[in-house]
Write a protein that holds these residues in place. Sequence first.
Motif, mmCIF file in Angstrom:
data_model
loop_
_atom_site.group_PDB
_atom_site.id
_atom_site.type_symbol
_atom_site.label_atom_id
_atom_site.label_comp_id
_atom_site.label_asym_id
_atom_site.label_seq_id
_atom_site.Cartn_x
_atom_site.Cartn_y
_atom_site.Cartn_z
ATOM 1 N N SER A 226 77.779 -63.915 95.467
ATOM 2 C CA SER A 226 78.218 -64.665 94.294
ATOM 3 C C SER A 226 79.437 -65.516 94.593
ATOM 4 C CB SER A 226 78.622 -63.715 93.172
ATOM 5 O OG SER A 226 77.546 -63.380 92.412
ATOM 6 N N ARG A 227 80.373 -64.919 95.333
ATOM 7 C CA ARG A 227 81.597 -65.658 95.640
ATOM 8 C C ARG A 227 81.275 -66.882 96.488
ATOM 9 N NH1 ARG A 227 84.946 -62.295 98.701
ATOM 10 N NH2 ARG A 227 84.338 -60.546 97.394
ATOM 11 N N ILE A 228 80.387 -66.710 97.464
ATOM 12 C CA ILE A 228 80.003 -67.840 98.311
ATOM 13 C C ILE A 228 79.283 -68.900 97.499
ATOM 14 C CG2 ILE A 228 78.467 -68.528 100.216
ATOM 15 C CD1 ILE A 228 79.239 -65.912 101.598
ATOM 16 N N ILE B 61 68.833 -53.021 90.200
ATOM 17 C CA ILE B 61 68.874 -54.101 91.191
ATOM 18 C C ILE B 61 68.145 -55.342 90.678
ATOM 19 C CG2 ILE B 61 67.970 -54.806 93.459
ATOM 20 C CD1 ILE B 61 68.708 -52.054 94.510
ATOM 21 N N LYS B 62 66.978 -55.114 90.096
ATOM 22 C CA LYS B 62 66.193 -56.247 89.617
ATOM 23 C C LYS B 62 66.935 -57.017 88.528
ATOM 24 C CE LYS B 62 61.697 -57.564 87.876
ATOM 25 N NZ LYS B 62 60.553 -57.145 87.058
ATOM 26 N N GLN B 63 67.529 -56.251 87.590
ATOM 27 C CA GLN B 63 68.232 -56.918 86.494
ATOM 28 C C GLN B 63 69.483 -57.641 86.978
ATOM 29 O OE1 GLN B 63 68.750 -53.950 83.440
ATOM 30 N NE2 GLN B 63 66.603 -54.061 82.816
ATOM 31 N N ALA B 64 70.178 -57.025 87.944
ATOM 32 C CA ALA B 64 71.387 -57.661 88.461
ATOM 33 C C ALA B 64 71.036 -58.967 89.179
ATOM 34 C CB ALA B 64 72.122 -56.724 89.408
ATOM 35 N N LEU B 65 69.966 -58.932 89.979
ATOM 36 C CA LEU B 65 69.549 -60.141 90.698
ATOM 37 C C LEU B 65 69.153 -61.248 89.729
ATOM 38 C CD1 LEU B 65 67.432 -58.800 93.699
ATOM 39 C CD2 LEU B 65 69.646 -59.960 93.794
ATOM 40 N N GLN B 66 68.440 -60.840 88.673
ATOM 41 C CA GLN B 66 68.017 -61.809 87.677
ATOM 42 C C GLN B 66 69.236 -62.470 87.032
ATOM 43 O OE1 GLN B 66 65.365 -60.056 84.716
ATOM 44 N NE2 GLN B 66 63.667 -60.878 85.916
ATOM 45 N N ALA B 67 70.236 -61.645 86.710
ATOM 46 C CA ALA B 67 71.436 -62.164 86.050
ATOM 47 C C ALA B 67 72.198 -63.126 86.948
ATOM 48 C CB ALA B 67 72.331 -61.010 85.608
ATOM 49 N N THR B 68 72.413 -62.748 88.219
ATOM 50 C CA THR B 68 73.181 -63.648 89.092
ATOM 51 C C THR B 68 72.394 -64.917 89.404
ATOM 52 O OG1 THR B 68 72.531 -62.161 90.890
ATOM 53 C CG2 THR B 68 74.845 -62.175 90.302
ATOM 54 N N ASN B 69 71.086 -64.772 89.604
ATOM 55 C CA ASN B 69 70.301 -65.970 89.898
ATOM 56 C C ASN B 69 70.262 -66.929 88.712
ATOM 57 O OD1 ASN B 69 69.821 -65.072 92.473
ATOM 58 N ND2 ASN B 69 67.817 -64.192 92.015
ATOM 59 N N THR B 70 70.185 -66.381 87.507
ATOM 60 C CA THR B 70 70.199 -67.234 86.321
ATOM 61 C C THR B 70 71.544 -67.945 86.192
ATOM 62 O OG1 THR B 70 68.770 -65.640 85.226
ATOM 63 C CG2 THR B 70 69.779 -67.295 83.835
ATOM 64 N N ALA B 71 72.626 -67.202 86.414
ATOM 65 C CA ALA B 71 73.954 -67.805 86.311
ATOM 66 C C ALA B 71 74.128 -68.905 87.356
ATOM 67 C CB ALA B 71 75.030 -66.745 86.486
ATOM 68 N N ALA C 150 72.500 -81.858 98.842
ATOM 69 C CA ALA C 150 73.929 -81.776 99.154
ATOM 70 C C ALA C 150 74.418 -80.331 99.017
ATOM 71 C CB ALA C 150 74.725 -82.699 98.229
ATOM 72 N N TRP C 151 73.946 -79.650 97.974
ATOM 73 C CA TRP C 151 74.331 -78.247 97.759
ATOM 74 C C TRP C 151 73.944 -77.399 98.975
ATOM 75 C CZ3 TRP C 151 73.162 -73.110 97.432
ATOM 76 C CH2 TRP C 151 74.001 -72.304 96.629
ATOM 77 N N ASN C 152 72.720 -77.600 99.444
ATOM 78 C CA ASN C 152 72.242 -76.829 100.600
ATOM 79 C C ASN C 152 73.050 -77.130 101.859
ATOM 80 O OD1 ASN C 152 70.232 -75.389 99.267
ATOM 81 N ND2 ASN C 152 68.740 -77.034 99.521
ATOM 82 N N GLU C 153 73.374 -78.404 102.043
ATOM 83 C CA GLU C 153 74.155 -78.798 103.213
ATOM 84 C C GLU C 153 75.556 -78.160 103.158
ATOM 85 O OE1 GLU C 153 73.173 -80.601 105.785
ATOM 86 O OE2 GLU C 153 75.148 -80.625 106.755
ATOM 87 N N VAL C 154 76.180 -78.243 101.990
ATOM 88 C CA VAL C 154 77.514 -77.668 101.809
ATOM 89 C C VAL C 154 77.471 -76.151 102.002
ATOM 90 C CG1 VAL C 154 79.297 -77.185 100.068
ATOM 91 C CG2 VAL C 154 78.422 -79.501 100.332
ATOM 92 N N ASN C 155 76.463 -75.530 101.437
ATOM 93 C CA ASN C 155 76.326 -74.068 101.561
ATOM 94 C C ASN C 155 76.189 -73.646 103.027
ATOM 95 O OD1 ASN C 155 74.072 -71.469 101.001
ATOM 96 N ND2 ASN C 155 76.055 -71.507 100.019
#
Lengths: 93, 86
Positions: free
Chosen positions: A34-36, B11-21, B64-69
């Motif tokens: 998340s931080r990254i 785990i599933k719910q946490a992943l869903q939440a972070t991916n949505t955010a 650009a996002w992918n390149e920066v990442n």
Amino acid sequence: MASDLTIDQSDIEKLNDKDKTELRQFFANEEHRSRIQSQTHELTSICWKKCITPRSGGGALDKTEQSCLANCVDRFMDANLATMKHLASMRQQ
Amino acid sequence: MDSDSVKKTIIKQALQATNTANARTLIENINEKCFERCVPKPGSSLSSSEQTCLTSCMEKYMAAWNEVNATYIRRIQQEIGNQSNM
């Protein structure tokens, strides 16, 4: 579907030690990811302004833009480190 | 539910939440940057050239996002390498 059930306190209590350890590890990794990701959002926003001109075409990145973005990230990190270093030396004075 | 399915659900719910955010932040940024770029003077409706611009701008922003990442992750790994060499 079982995976759509909400987890409550009584479910948490069912977790055995092995799964608790695994979950702790999972959340530590997720926090890192998340931080990254959020730093990537910020950097993309900063570097977009510097590297992508209003006239540049759409779709894929061209070579110039690509290297500008990479340099932008690297120099931002350099600047960040330089600031930290200088701050540290100021504290020692 | 047994221990394993409780764990998997969390785990599933946490992943869903972070991916949505994450997706939400990306979309917000794309809207901001591409609106500024493609619709300098908002008219009574989006013209077809504005729409084309928005689509390609969105693709470009994601690239650009992918390149920066990728660059950012490479740099972090490099810094970690430097630290452990000290």
